[in-house]
Design a protein around this motif. Structure first.
Motif, PDB file in Angstrom:
ATOM      1  N   LEU A 113      11.024  -5.905   8.939  1.00 26.60           N
ATOM      2  CA  LEU A 113       9.244  -6.531   9.755  1.00 26.60           C
ATOM      3  C   LEU A 113       8.957  -5.604  11.132  1.00 26.60           C
ATOM      4  O   LEU A 113       7.684  -5.831  10.821  1.00 26.60           O
ATOM      5  CB  LEU A 113       8.824  -8.062   9.174  1.00 26.60           C
ATOM      6  N   LEU A 126       7.962  -2.282   9.402  1.00 31.22           N
ATOM      7  CA  LEU A 126       7.355  -2.550   9.013  1.00 31.22           C
ATOM      8  C   LEU A 126       5.591  -2.391   9.847  1.00 31.22           C
ATOM      9  O   LEU A 126       4.877  -1.636   9.770  1.00 31.22           O
ATOM     10  CB  LEU A 126       6.761  -4.072   8.231  1.00 31.22           C
ATOM     11  N   THR A 167       3.366   0.743  10.713  1.00 27.91           N
ATOM     12  CA  THR A 167       2.022   0.669  10.579  1.00 27.91           C
ATOM     13  C   THR A 167       1.166   1.283  11.325  1.00 27.91           C
ATOM     14  O   THR A 167       0.181   2.218  11.362  1.00 27.91           O
ATOM     15  CB  THR A 167       1.258  -0.733   9.707  1.00 27.91           C
ATOM     16  N   LEU A 191       9.917   0.080   0.610  1.00 28.25           N
ATOM     17  CA  LEU A 191      10.176  -1.493   0.011  1.00 28.25           C
ATOM     18  C   LEU A 191      10.806  -1.730  -0.962  1.00 28.25           C
ATOM     19  O   LEU A 191       9.986  -2.601  -1.224  1.00 28.25           O
ATOM     20  CB  LEU A 191       9.100  -0.201  -0.234  1.00 28.25           C
ATOM     21  N   LEU A 193       0.024  -5.716   6.661  1.00 25.76           N
ATOM     22  CA  LEU A 193      -0.034  -5.740   4.743  1.00 25.76           C
ATOM     23  C   LEU A 193      -1.069  -4.413   4.142  1.00 25.76           C
ATOM     24  O   LEU A 193      -1.130  -3.087   3.962  1.00 25.76           O
ATOM     25  CB  LEU A 193       0.370  -6.262   3.971  1.00 25.76           C
ATOM     26  N   PHE A 244      -1.150  -1.319   6.066  1.00 27.56           N
ATOM     27  CA  PHE A 244       0.371  -0.031   5.437  1.00 27.56           C
ATOM     28  C   PHE A 244      -0.204   0.317   4.307  1.00 27.56           C
ATOM     29  O   PHE A 244      -0.023   1.615   4.348  1.00 27.56           O
ATOM     30  CB  PHE A 244       1.422  -1.468   5.692  1.00 27.56           C
TER      31      PHE A 244
END
Length: 648
Positions: A467, A470, A474, A494, A528, A531
């Motif tokens: 994360l 992630l 982003t 993913l 999310l 992203f």
């Protein structure tokens, strides 16, 4: 009295070795394109001990144009050296080998306008190149096979490495492919100090034009079944990996010193009372700037052995199996494979420091991937029977958890992947390195899912690392948007995260670990949509084979992002609802306790509905031809390091 016919010579101001005078005569500018050096000159030249430093200095200061002007002299030097090697005369053959190693190492490293033709002109001449180089290869092979003392045989190997590495972009290396050196080289792997030089030479030859022709040395790698020789090679690889790892430790020790009276007194401010340790030598730690420079130079040139390690692993299943299962070397208290993993950890921890470190780290990840894609070997990686404590790099925070006990190799691989992701996040992200790292994670999780194996590990650290990645992707989407490998990176990321979310209940050891994953998804749920906006539109050329997911898997990247978003929204709404209930019984908003959060998440599993995500555990096996560019790049780096290795 008649005058004496003898004349008194003035004493020279300084003396110089005779070999220096011969070097001057040989390399000074000649008006005659075919200078004639008689047999007496060459007999004396090769009977004298060569001065490698002086010869190297002279050649380094001689330009390409000047060398081409004296090509008649350089051709004679090459032919005469080959003749001395062939003769096997004591002393002269050793001098010829030493001279050729330096000569080839320096001369072939220079920049030429037309490398093939100009190097041929310097060494043999266009009209004599076949005859001259056939004699050269015969002489080298004969010495390696029957050369007497091990030192002479190893020097012949170094000459072959110098020519192969220096002329790698020319057709001259093909003379070694026409003569099979494999049996001769395999008889010279017993030398504990230089036993891997023959393997290095085989690795360079096996990579020569490997995508343009059917390389005979690659076939030899595939067919080699001498288990005793393989074990010697693997022990040598383990020793090289240990030495290379220790160079990182020499710059910065990363194992904390245990409790001592001195440490305790210093900690409470009474260091003056600590016992004297004057008898113990102390090592001054380098400054931060010096450490950066030292780390930049690592790994040392010995790391070029990682190329034949990859080649053997890719081509030979017996080697791969023996590499993983070889028992502990009692002198080092580690197995060769654990030493390889330890070095890999240190290289990848510092991969961002130089393209060279990144390349070797990437090559080792490919080697590990090949091992994991063999079902029987992957089973051994997870087996408790092969548990061992591996020294992992902890030279920069955040540190990996301390693990002094033996663990299955899979736990070490998960740690290496986590450490690689954590310490190489930069705006100029090495996207291929991250794809390779995520691929390792995917293979490990896929095995656990397919075998329905519950595996104990510090999983929350993996969720936190994924994360964090992630969040980084982003935040810095604009910095990496134009990287051609970005679609493969997003697919890989993913696939790993979705595999854990959708199937973690099958392989995680308990519910608490699974609950923690969902809570971390909820914590980062606000990322999310951003992203998806940044990466869902990426085009994926049909000609590019994904490195992690099976191209026939039903779940598209957009579907996977939507799945993660559904999970986040579902549990966020449940947690907010629970907060609302709690606030009605107290003034203000009440934060939920960890136990309450866990209870809400577990209750939410029953009402969670996510789209079908079949095929996440399927993957595409490594094919060398799909990563031709990487393999060629690694080969060129190993060639350069091999040249520097024999020239040092």
């Amino acid at each position: 009295m008649d005058a004496s016919p003898l004349t008194r010579q003035n004493r020279p101001g300084s003396f110089q070795p005779k070999i220096h005078l011969l070097y001057e005569q040989l390399f000074e500018a000649h008006d005659d394109p075919e200078p004639d050096f008689d047999d007496g000159f060459w007999r004396e030249f090769f009977l004298l001990r060569p001065d490698k430093a002086n010869l190297r200095r002279r050649l380094e200061h001689t330009s390409v144009d000047d060398l081409l002007q004296i090509q008649g002299a350089t051709q004679q030097l090459f032919r005469q050296a080959v003749a001395r090697i062939n003769s096997g005369n004591g002393g002269a053959d050793e001098s010829a080998l030493d001279t050729l190693t330096v000569f080839l190492n320096i001369v072939l490293a220079k920049r030429y306008t037309n490398p093939s033709s100009e190097i041929i002109a310097l060494l043999a001449g266009l009209d004599q190149v076949d005859t001259c180089f056939l004699h050269f290869v015969d002489a080298i092979e004969s010495v390696i096979r029957l050369g007497g003392p091990a030192e002479i045989r190893q020097k012949a190997v170094e000459v072959a490495i110098a020519l192969t590495a220096g002329a790698y972009q020319t057709s001259l290396v093909s003379y070694f492919t026409h003569r099979d050196l494999f049996p001769s080289l395999m008889t010279n792997i017993d030398d504990p100090q230089h036993g891997l030089r023959p393997i290095l030479l085989l690795g360079l030859l096996a990579n020569y034009n490997k995508f343009e022709l059917r390389n005979p040395y690659r076939l030899r790698f595939e067919d080699f079944v001498n288990n005793a020789a393989i074990q010697k090679i693997i022990l040598g690889i383990g020793s090289v990996c240990s030495r290379s790892r220790d160079l990182y430790v020499a710059i910065q020790e990363d194992i904390e010193e245990g409790w001592t009276l001195s440490n305790t007194l210093k900690y409470i401010g009474l260091g003056v009372l600590a016992p004297s340790r004057s008898s113990t030598p102390t090592r001054n730690a380098p400054s931060i700037d010096d450490s950066k420079e030292l780390f930049y130079t690592l790994p040392e040139t010995d790391a070029c052995i990682l190329l034949p390690v990859y080649d053997f692993t890719n081509a030979n299943k017996l080697f791969a199996n023996t590499f993983i299962t070889h028992p502990v070397d009692t002198s080092k208290n580690e197995t060769p494979f654990s030493a390889f993993l330890s070095l890999t950890s240190y290289i990848l921890h510092h991969a961002y420091r130089s393209p060279r470190s990144t390349l070797y780290g990437h090559l080792n990840l490919i080697t590990i991937r090949i091992l994991l894609e063999d079902q029987s070997l992957c089973t051994k990686v997870f087996s408790p029977d092969l548990s061992i404590a591996v020294r992992l790099c902890r030279q920069r925070p955040p540190f990996l958890p301390k693990t002094s006990t033996s663990r299955p190799l899979a736990a070490t691989l998960l740690d290496i992947a986590i450490d690689t992701i954590t310490h190489n996040l930069r705006r100029r992200l090495s996207v291929p390195l991250y794809i390779a790292t995520l691929t390792i994670l995917h293979r490990l999780l896929s095995y656990l899912l397919m075998t329905r194996t519950r595996f104990s590990y510090h999983w929350p650290l993996l969720w936190q690392t994924l994360l964090s990645l992630l969040r980084f992707l982003t935040t810095y989407a604009d910095s990496i948007r134009h990287d051609p490998d970005l679609p493969a990176l997003i697919d890989s990321f993913l696939a790993v995260l979705s595999l854990a979310v959708c199937s973690g209940d099958i392989f995680l050891p308990d519910n608490d670990v699974y609950d923690d994953l969902f809570y971390k998804i909820v914590e980062n749920g606000h990322l999310l949509p951003r992203f998806k906006s940044a990466f869902s539109h990426l085009s994926r050329p049909s000609t590019v084979t994904p490195t992690t997911m099976d191209p026939h898997a039903s779940a598209s990247p957009t579907t996977l992002i939507d799945t993660l978003t559904i999970v986040s929204d579902h549990f966020t709404s449940l947690l907010e609802e629970e907060k609302g209930k709690s606030s009605t019984f107290s003034s203000g908003t009440k934060n939920l306790s960890p136990k309450e959060v866990s209870r809400v998440i577990r209750k939410g599993y029953e009402s969670l509905r996510v789209p079908e995500t079949e095929g996440l555990e399927r993957w595409v096996r490594w094919r060398e031809v799909d990563e031709k560019g990487l393999v060629k790049k690694a080969g060129r780096q190993a060639v350069e390091d091999a040249r520097r290795l024999v020239g040092s």
